[in-house]
Design a protein around this motif. Structure first.
Motif, PDB file in Angstrom:
ATOM      1  N   PRO A  81      12.111 -31.848   3.776  1.00  0.00           N
ATOM      2  CA  PRO A  81      12.768 -30.796   4.552  1.00  0.00           C
ATOM      3  C   PRO A  81      13.110 -29.578   3.689  1.00  0.00           C
ATOM      4  N   LEU A  82      13.267 -28.466   4.360  1.00  0.00           N
ATOM      5  CA  LEU A  82      13.617 -27.226   3.695  1.00  0.00           C
ATOM      6  C   LEU A  82      15.108 -26.969   3.831  1.00  0.00           C
ATOM      7  N   SER A  83      15.674 -26.332   2.813  1.00  0.00           N
ATOM      8  CA  SER A  83      17.107 -26.038   2.894  1.00  0.00           C
ATOM      9  C   SER A  83      17.339 -24.902   3.878  1.00  0.00           C
ATOM     10  N   PRO A  84      18.401 -25.004   4.655  1.00  0.00           N
ATOM     11  CA  PRO A  84      18.691 -23.931   5.597  1.00  0.00           C
ATOM     12  C   PRO A  84      19.074 -22.655   4.855  1.00  0.00           C
ATOM     13  N   GLY A  85      18.745 -21.548   5.454  1.00  0.00           N
ATOM     14  CA  GLY A  85      19.102 -20.283   4.841  1.00  0.00           C
ATOM     15  C   GLY A  85      18.045 -19.228   5.063  1.00  0.00           C
ATOM     16  N   GLY A  86      18.169 -18.157   4.318  1.00  0.00           N
ATOM     17  CA  GLY A  86      17.278 -17.013   4.477  1.00  0.00           C
ATOM     18  C   GLY A  86      15.837 -17.307   4.126  1.00  0.00           C
ATOM     19  N   SER A  87      15.610 -18.122   3.088  1.00  0.00           N
ATOM     20  CA  SER A  87      14.235 -18.425   2.681  1.00  0.00           C
ATOM     21  C   SER A  87      13.502 -19.209   3.759  1.00  0.00           C
ATOM     22  N   ARG A  88      14.182 -20.146   4.378  1.00  0.00           N
ATOM     23  CA  ARG A  88      13.550 -20.931   5.437  1.00  0.00           C
ATOM     24  C   ARG A  88      13.279 -20.062   6.657  1.00  0.00           C
ATOM     25  N   ALA A  89      14.228 -19.232   7.033  1.00  0.00           N
ATOM     26  CA  ALA A  89      14.035 -18.344   8.179  1.00  0.00           C
ATOM     27  C   ALA A  89      12.875 -17.385   7.925  1.00  0.00           C
ATOM     28  N   LEU A  90      12.805 -16.832   6.721  1.00  0.00           N
ATOM     29  CA  LEU A  90      11.708 -15.936   6.366  1.00  0.00           C
ATOM     30  C   LEU A  90      10.381 -16.687   6.363  1.00  0.00           C
ATOM     31  N   ALA A  91      10.382 -17.922   5.868  1.00  0.00           N
ATOM     32  CA  ALA A  91       9.153 -18.726   5.856  1.00  0.00           C
ATOM     33  C   ALA A  91       8.651 -18.985   7.276  1.00  0.00           C
ATOM     34  N   VAL A  92       9.556 -19.256   8.198  1.00  0.00           N
ATOM     35  CA  VAL A  92       9.151 -19.498   9.592  1.00  0.00           C
ATOM     36  C   VAL A  92       8.520 -18.243  10.186  1.00  0.00           C
ATOM     37  N   ILE A  93       9.164 -17.105   9.983  1.00  0.00           N
ATOM     38  CA  ILE A  93       8.641 -15.851  10.525  1.00  0.00           C
ATOM     39  C   ILE A  93       7.292 -15.508   9.903  1.00  0.00           C
ATOM     40  N   LEU A  94       7.176 -15.636   8.582  1.00  0.00           N
ATOM     41  CA  LEU A  94       5.926 -15.335   7.903  1.00  0.00           C
ATOM     42  C   LEU A  94       4.823 -16.317   8.278  1.00  0.00           C
ATOM     43  N   PHE A  95       5.180 -17.567   8.536  1.00  0.00           N
ATOM     44  CA  PHE A  95       4.208 -18.565   8.974  1.00  0.00           C
ATOM     45  C   PHE A  95       3.553 -18.134  10.292  1.00  0.00           C
ATOM     46  N   ILE A  96       4.366 -17.706  11.224  1.00  0.00           N
ATOM     47  CA  ILE A  96       3.850 -17.277  12.534  1.00  0.00           C
ATOM     48  C   ILE A  96       3.003 -16.018  12.393  1.00  0.00           C
ATOM     49  N   ILE A  97       3.506 -15.034  11.646  1.00  0.00           N
ATOM     50  CA  ILE A  97       2.762 -13.789  11.459  1.00  0.00           C
ATOM     51  C   ILE A  97       1.448 -14.047  10.731  1.00  0.00           C
ATOM     52  N   CYS A  98       1.482 -14.929   9.755  1.00  0.00           N
ATOM     53  CA  CYS A  98       0.279 -15.275   8.989  1.00  0.00           C
ATOM     54  C   CYS A  98      -0.800 -15.833   9.901  1.00  0.00           C
ATOM     55  N   TRP A  99      -0.414 -16.733  10.795  1.00  0.00           N
ATOM     56  CA  TRP A  99      -1.397 -17.315  11.705  1.00  0.00           C
ATOM     57  C   TRP A  99      -1.918 -16.303  12.716  1.00  0.00           C
ATOM     58  N   VAL A 100      -1.086 -15.390  13.173  1.00  0.00           N
ATOM     59  CA  VAL A 100      -1.546 -14.355  14.109  1.00  0.00           C
ATOM     60  C   VAL A 100      -2.554 -13.445  13.416  1.00  0.00           C
ATOM     61  N   PHE A 101      -2.219 -12.961  12.222  1.00  0.00           N
ATOM     62  CA  PHE A 101      -3.141 -12.095  11.487  1.00  0.00           C
ATOM     63  C   PHE A 101      -4.433 -12.824  11.138  1.00  0.00           C
ATOM     64  N   PHE A 102      -4.315 -14.087  10.744  1.00  0.00           N
ATOM     65  CA  PHE A 102      -5.498 -14.881  10.413  1.00  0.00           C
ATOM     66  C   PHE A 102      -6.414 -15.020  11.628  1.00  0.00           C
ATOM     67  N   PHE A 103      -5.845 -15.312  12.771  1.00  0.00           N
ATOM     68  CA  PHE A 103      -6.646 -15.483  13.982  1.00  0.00           C
ATOM     69  C   PHE A 103      -7.361 -14.180  14.341  1.00  0.00           C
ATOM     70  N   ILE A 104      -6.669 -13.064  14.275  1.00  0.00           N
ATOM     71  CA  ILE A 104      -7.290 -11.772  14.606  1.00  0.00           C
ATOM     72  C   ILE A 104      -8.414 -11.453  13.619  1.00  0.00           C
ATOM     73  N   ALA A 105      -8.177 -11.677  12.337  1.00  0.00           N
ATOM     74  CA  ALA A 105      -9.199 -11.412  11.324  1.00  0.00           C
ATOM     75  C   ALA A 105     -10.427 -12.287  11.539  1.00  0.00           C
ATOM     76  N   GLU A 106     -10.214 -13.562  11.798  1.00  0.00           N
ATOM     77  CA  GLU A 106     -11.336 -14.469  11.999  1.00  0.00           C
ATOM     78  C   GLU A 106     -12.130 -14.112  13.252  1.00  0.00           C
ATOM     79  N   VAL A 107     -11.451 -13.727  14.319  1.00  0.00           N
ATOM     80  CA  VAL A 107     -12.147 -13.322  15.546  1.00  0.00           C
ATOM     81  C   VAL A 107     -12.989 -12.075  15.292  1.00  0.00           C
ATOM     82  N   CYS A 108     -12.426 -11.092  14.596  1.00  0.00           N
ATOM     83  CA  CYS A 108     -13.183  -9.873  14.297  1.00  0.00           C
ATOM     84  C   CYS A 108     -14.404 -10.180  13.430  1.00  0.00           C
TER      85      CYS A 108
END
Length: 183
Positions: A81-108
């Motif tokens: 598990p990850l410790s609660p806090g800013g790093s975990r919240a940032l990791a969750v947000i970046l995880f989602i954004i990373c997958w969205v950008f990856f999907f768009i890049a791969e489709v293009c």
């Protein structure tokens, strides 16, 4: 602590994918209408098809990069598990954004490669000009841009994930309520 070897490897894969996507944009197929003198018909003649190979290469290098980051981070859902806090919240947000950008890049990249490989076999008789279909300008460039965005976001995702993972401290005391001092 984030693995420097993984970050360097992912950066190199992303850099190669970005370079191949730019090369694919520069080398898109073009077509010229030719006329046959004997039979009086027009047809399309396409130049080299190297952009398709560049696009597929960029697709595969970007996919390998994403797989490396997701395996190292255990796709964010497995592992300790990850410790609660800013790093975990940032990791969750970046995880989602990373997958969205990856999907768009791969489709293009994939759509650009498929469309660039498509060559019409259309012929017209007696001075009509055939429409020689080619890939629109900017498809591989969009793939390159989102490859770049994916590279940046995935690096920051892995760093924030590692920071949240390394700072986790499990609760190490007794799980029950201690009543030893009361009589």
């Amino acid at each position: 602590m984030a693995s420097k070897l993984l970050l360097i490897t992912v950066f190199i894969f992303d850099l190669i994918a970005f370079g191949l996507a730019i090369a694919a944009e520069q080398r898109r197929s073009t077509a010229v209408v030719k006329q046959d003198a004997e039979i009086n018909y027009s047809y399309c003649v396409y130049d080299s098809d190297i952009a398709t190979g560049f696009g597929v290469g960029a697709f595969l290098f970007l996919m390998a990069s994403q797989v490396l980051v997701m395996v190292a981070s255990q796709c964010f859902c497995c592992g300790k598990p990850l410790s609660p806090g800013g790093s975990r919240a940032l990791a969750v947000i970046l995880f989602i954004i990373c997958w969205v950008f990856f999907f768009i890049a791969e489709v293009c990249l994939l759509a650009g490669s498929v469309r660039n490989a498509y060559h019409t076999k259309y012929r017209t008789v007696f001075s009509e000009s055939p429409t020689c279909e080619t890939l629109r300008k900017g498809v591989f460039a969009a793939g390159a841009a989102f490859t770049f965005f994916t590279a940046i976001v995935s690096e920051f995702y892995y760093i924030s994930y590692s920071k949240a993972r390394d700072s986790f401290e499990p609760y190490g005391r007794e799980t029950g309520v201690g009543m030893g001092t009361y009589k």
